[in-house]
Design a protein around this motif. Structure first.
Motif, PDB file in Angstrom:
ATOM      1  N   ILE A  39     -10.387   8.635 -31.817  1.00  0.00           N
ATOM      2  CA  ILE A  39      -9.209   7.861 -31.424  1.00  0.00           C
ATOM      3  C   ILE A  39      -8.703   8.322 -30.055  1.00  0.00           C
ATOM      4  CG2 ILE A  39      -6.789   7.381 -32.001  1.00  0.00           C
ATOM      5  CD1 ILE A  39      -7.665   7.609 -34.994  1.00  0.00           C
ATOM      6  N   ILE A  40      -8.696   9.639 -29.850  1.00  0.00           N
ATOM      7  CA  ILE A  40      -8.236  10.158 -28.558  1.00  0.00           C
ATOM      8  C   ILE A  40      -9.161   9.661 -27.429  1.00  0.00           C
ATOM      9  CG2 ILE A  40      -7.930  12.270 -27.190  1.00  0.00           C
ATOM     10  CD1 ILE A  40      -6.971  13.635 -29.798  1.00  0.00           C
ATOM     11  N   ALA A  41     -10.457   9.715 -27.699  1.00  0.00           N
ATOM     12  CA  ALA A  41     -11.417   9.254 -26.693  1.00  0.00           C
ATOM     13  C   ALA A  41     -11.215   7.763 -26.400  1.00  0.00           C
ATOM     14  CB  ALA A  41     -12.840   9.513 -27.176  1.00  0.00           C
ATOM     15  N   GLU A  42     -10.994   7.006 -27.447  1.00  0.00           N
ATOM     16  CA  GLU A  42     -10.784   5.561 -27.302  1.00  0.00           C
ATOM     17  C   GLU A  42      -9.556   5.275 -26.417  1.00  0.00           C
ATOM     18  OE1 GLU A  42     -10.241   3.701 -31.192  1.00  0.00           O
ATOM     19  OE2 GLU A  42      -8.779   2.349 -30.266  1.00  0.00           O
ATOM     20  N   CYS A  43      -8.476   6.023 -26.669  1.00  0.00           N
ATOM     21  CA  CYS A  43      -7.260   5.821 -25.867  1.00  0.00           C
ATOM     22  C   CYS A  43      -7.502   6.202 -24.411  1.00  0.00           C
ATOM     23  CB  CYS A  43      -6.109   6.667 -26.416  1.00  0.00           C
ATOM     24  SG  CYS A  43      -5.580   6.168 -28.051  1.00  0.00           S
ATOM     25  N   ARG A  44      -8.201   7.325 -24.205  1.00  0.00           N
ATOM     26  CA  ARG A  44      -8.460   7.771 -22.833  1.00  0.00           C
ATOM     27  C   ARG A  44      -9.260   6.730 -22.079  1.00  0.00           C
ATOM     28  NH1 ARG A  44      -8.669  13.708 -24.130  1.00  0.00           N
ATOM     29  NH2 ARG A  44      -6.546  14.287 -23.536  1.00  0.00           N
ATOM     30  N   SER A  45     -10.283   6.176 -22.748  1.00  0.00           N
ATOM     31  CA  SER A  45     -11.130   5.231 -22.008  1.00  0.00           C
ATOM     32  C   SER A  45     -10.376   3.928 -21.742  1.00  0.00           C
ATOM     33  CB  SER A  45     -12.465   4.999 -22.726  1.00  0.00           C
ATOM     34  OG  SER A  45     -12.262   4.234 -23.875  1.00  0.00           O
TER      35      SER A  45
END
Ligand SMILES: Cc1cc2nc3c(=O)[nH]c(=O)nc-3n(C[C@H](O)[C@H](O)[C@H](O)COP(=O)(O)O)c2cc1C
Ligand code: SF4
Ligand code: FES
Lengths: 163, 478
Positions: free
Chosen positions: A152-158
């Motif tokens: 989820i964190i990666a998704e938000c960052r991208s």
């Protein structure tokens, strides 16, 4: 100020109630304003909503401060609202909260220095059978694990980078 | 056998009659029977599968009063927590000349452990709309509001889509099905406040105010929304009106045991293999509900059952032995009466149907602490016993849980909860007091253990697993 389109939405909402009961539109309009104006309600925003409904500013403040979904301070672009009540606790929400803290290097109620993430703990969101869980924007993220949190964190960052 | 004996006692029916009822209706589903059909969320599929037939029948053959009579006959009890007979509530609605009346659907669903209304709205929105249509006709409401908790942020879209479809097909709007009856249904979002599930707080919130419960009387049936006569009903209650009209009130009343008629949605969570929303007809035992593969599927990892909160966070927690059998030694059933058997000394409540299971590793003190924190967070702050008492209980429980408690704190907690109960404007005070009282009543030794072993209590952040002397819990009967 709301756009033309949003002002039409405002009219439509007010029309749901009988004549003279337009104050009933307050909570729906505060939701709309929070979405439109950066995820929180500044005093100016609240005054503006009050003026649309022809009610006094204090009538808006007393409502905005009562309901936990209204943010009275700026929050990060992505607000992680993790449930910590009994049924989620039984399924490991404490560990998930700790994991997010460690991963984002922030405490509960804090925002990352880049302004991307805010971590908030909340009480039961009605997803107890799919615990642990958090709300992210309009939707729930359920059955959380450390791996899912990473994703989820990666998704938000991208998403943030794409903008 | 036990089941039949119990059922027989409660209803003064012959064993044969009870057996017939149980065989005939075992596992009967009335609300979720079509939930598995693909596309049932949309009008066409819902209609093709018998949707809006109940509404059609009502408009063709029934007067509003007849609908109320039918609901009375069904014995339907409010599914929002209090279990008040719905037909009776409807008949109390004041009908002064020239004053509008309102139906409000309570979709605030915020009681920890409860997530059944969400399921109905997400998967069967038209069932709710049809129920609202029939109920609005029966009560004479021309503007009906669904008040949904703000966090269910994606569900209003689903409901509004269903409302638009119903309107296109002539089930909402002006002169519905040529009957001259007009109805609009509106969805109103809350914004994060458990107290807005209480009906008068909900009405205040719908009027654009803080969710402070009103002092009753006047009751909403006389002065509710905008001071007009109002009925507030739970989502599941209103959905149940559809099968009641379809099969008839008398037929509906045959399902279940005693005054627990019909089917009930149970949202099951905590330490079970298959958490989720189940529709039960009220003829099964608690044990069957927990261990049967049709329902919760037992406790994961071969753990034993320690305790359970059978009806949402507000109702008393029960240790395994009292959960499975009443103090009299009878099998405990999933009915309003049986769950309440023994009162609060040895029983609990059906409540909202939020069924929370704790396995042997769970810490009752920690669980109670999270609930006390919840009630403190959700207190509207109008009454001092609730506002101050919930915060005080939270702090004392925090101390005990984190190894800073004293023996006298346990009595102090007991004293605080007793002073809240019955001394507040709305039942949230009671709801905050009961879980604490029940935890001390049934698990006092666990509180004492925390006080006696402060270091061990402090070191473990996540509950006390397998502490010194395991409590005697009833062995899991499979
Ligand atoms: C603190 C509190 C919270 C409540 N929350 C809900 C809720 O979320 N949903 C609900 O249907 N009823 C809730 N109730 C019960 C309502 O006040 C009311 O009794 C119910 O909506 C009536 O509907 P019913 O007769 O169909 O059950 C709550 C009551 C209290 C005291
Ligand atoms: S009991 Fe608590 S929630 Fe209810 S009105 Fe009083 S302070 Fe508010
Ligand atoms: S306890 Fe977390 S969603 Fe209900």
């Amino acid at each position: 100020m709301f756009s033309e389109e949003k002002l039409n939405k405002v009219k439509e909402i007010i029309a749901r109630y009988p004549e003279g009961k337009q104050k009933s539109a307050l909570i729906p309009l505060l939701h709309l304003a929070q979405e439109e104006f950066g995820g929180w309600l500044s005093p100016e925003t609240m005054d503006y909503v009050g003026s649309l409904l022809q009610i006094t500013p204090i009538e808006v403040y007393e409502v905005a401060t009562f309901y936990s979904m209204f943010n009275l301070k700026p929050v990060g672009k992505y607000l992680f609202e993790v449930c910590q009540t009994g049924p989620c606790m039984l399924n490991g929400s404490d560990q998930i909260i700790d994991y997010i803290k460690q991963k984002l290097k922030i405490g509960v109620g804090e925002t990352t220095p880049d302004g991307l993430f805010t971590l908030k703990t909340v009480e039961c969101l009605g997803a107890c059978g799919y615990a642990p869980m958090m709300q992210l924007g309009k939707h729930f993220r359920e059955h959380l694990t450390p791996e899912k949190v990473d994703a989820i964190i990666a998704e938000c960052r991208s998403k943030a980078n794409a903008n | 056998m036990q089941l039949l004996q119990n059922a027989g006692q409660k209803q003064t029916q012959t064993k044969e009659q009870v057996r017939r009822i149980i065989n005939e209706y075992m596992g009967r589903k009335l609300l979720l029977d079509k939930a598995h059909i693909e596309g049932i969320r949309y009008y066409d599929t819902y209609r093709k599968n018998g949707g809006y037939e109940a509404a059609g029948k009502v408009f063709k053959t029934m007067s509003p009063d007849l609908v109320v009579e039918e609901v009375k006959k069904s014995g339907l009890r409010g599914r929002g927590g209090a279990g008040f007979p719905t037909g009776m509530k409807w008949s109390f609605l004041a009908k002064p000349e020239g004053v509008p009346r309102y139906l409000v659907c309570n979709a605030d669903e915020s009681e920890p452990g409860t997530f059944k209304d969400r399921y109905l709205m997400e998967f069967l929105p038209h069932l709710l709309i049809e129920g609202l249509l029939i109920a609005s006709y029966a009560l004479g409401s021309h503007s009906t509001y669904i008040y949904i908790r703000g966090e269910y942020a994606w569900i209003p879209d689903i409901l509004e889509e269903a409302i638009a479809e119903a309107k296109q097909n002539g089930w909402l709007g002006k002169n519905i099905q040529g009957t001259g009856f007009d109805l609009e249904i509106y969805v109103q979002r809350g914004a994060g406040a458990y107290i807005c599930g209480e009906e008068t707080a909900l009405i205040e919130s719908l009027e654009g105010k803080r969710g402070n419960p009103r002092i009753k009387p006047p009751f909403p049936a006389v002065k509710g929304l905008w001071q007009c006569p109002t009925v507030v009903n739970n989502v599941e209650t209103l959905a149940a009106v559809v099968p009641i009209i379809n099969i008839g009130g008398e037929e509906y009343a045959k399902i279940g045991i005693g005054k627990s008629t019909g089917t009930k949605l149970i949202s099951a969570c905590g330490n079970i293999k298959k958490p989720g929303v189940y529709e039960i007809d009220m003829t099964i035992s608690v044990e069957e509900f927990i261990y049967s593969d049709e329902y919760c599927g037992g406790i994961p990892k071969g753990k034993r059952l320690k305790a359970c909160i059978p009806g949402g966070s507000s109702v008393p927690i029960l240790p395994a032995n009292l959960l499975l059998k009443t103090a009299k030694g009878e099998t405990r059933m999933m009915t309003y009466e049986s769950l309440n058997d023994g009162g609060f000394a040895t029983g609990s409540m059906m409540g909202s149907g939020g069924f929370v299971v704790l396995d042997e590793d769970q810490c009752v003190v920690r669980n109670t602490y999270t609930l006390a924190r919840f009630y403190h967070h959700e207190s509207c702050g109008q009454c001092s016993p609730c506002r101050e008492g919930t915060g005080w209980m939270k702090r004392v429980l925090h101390n005990i849980e984190y190894g800073k408690g004293k023996m006298s704190d346990i009595d102090l907690l007991w004293d605080i909860q007793r002073k809240i109960e019955g001394n507040t404007i709305c039942p949230l005070g009671d709801a905050a007091a009961w879980p604490v009282a029940a935890a001390i009543r049934h698990f006092r030794d666990e509180f004492e253990w925390h006080v006696k072993n402060p270091n061990a209590a402090q070191q473990r952040n996540f509950g006390i697993a397998h502490y010194a002397d395991p409590l005697p819990v009833a062995a899991a009967a499979v």
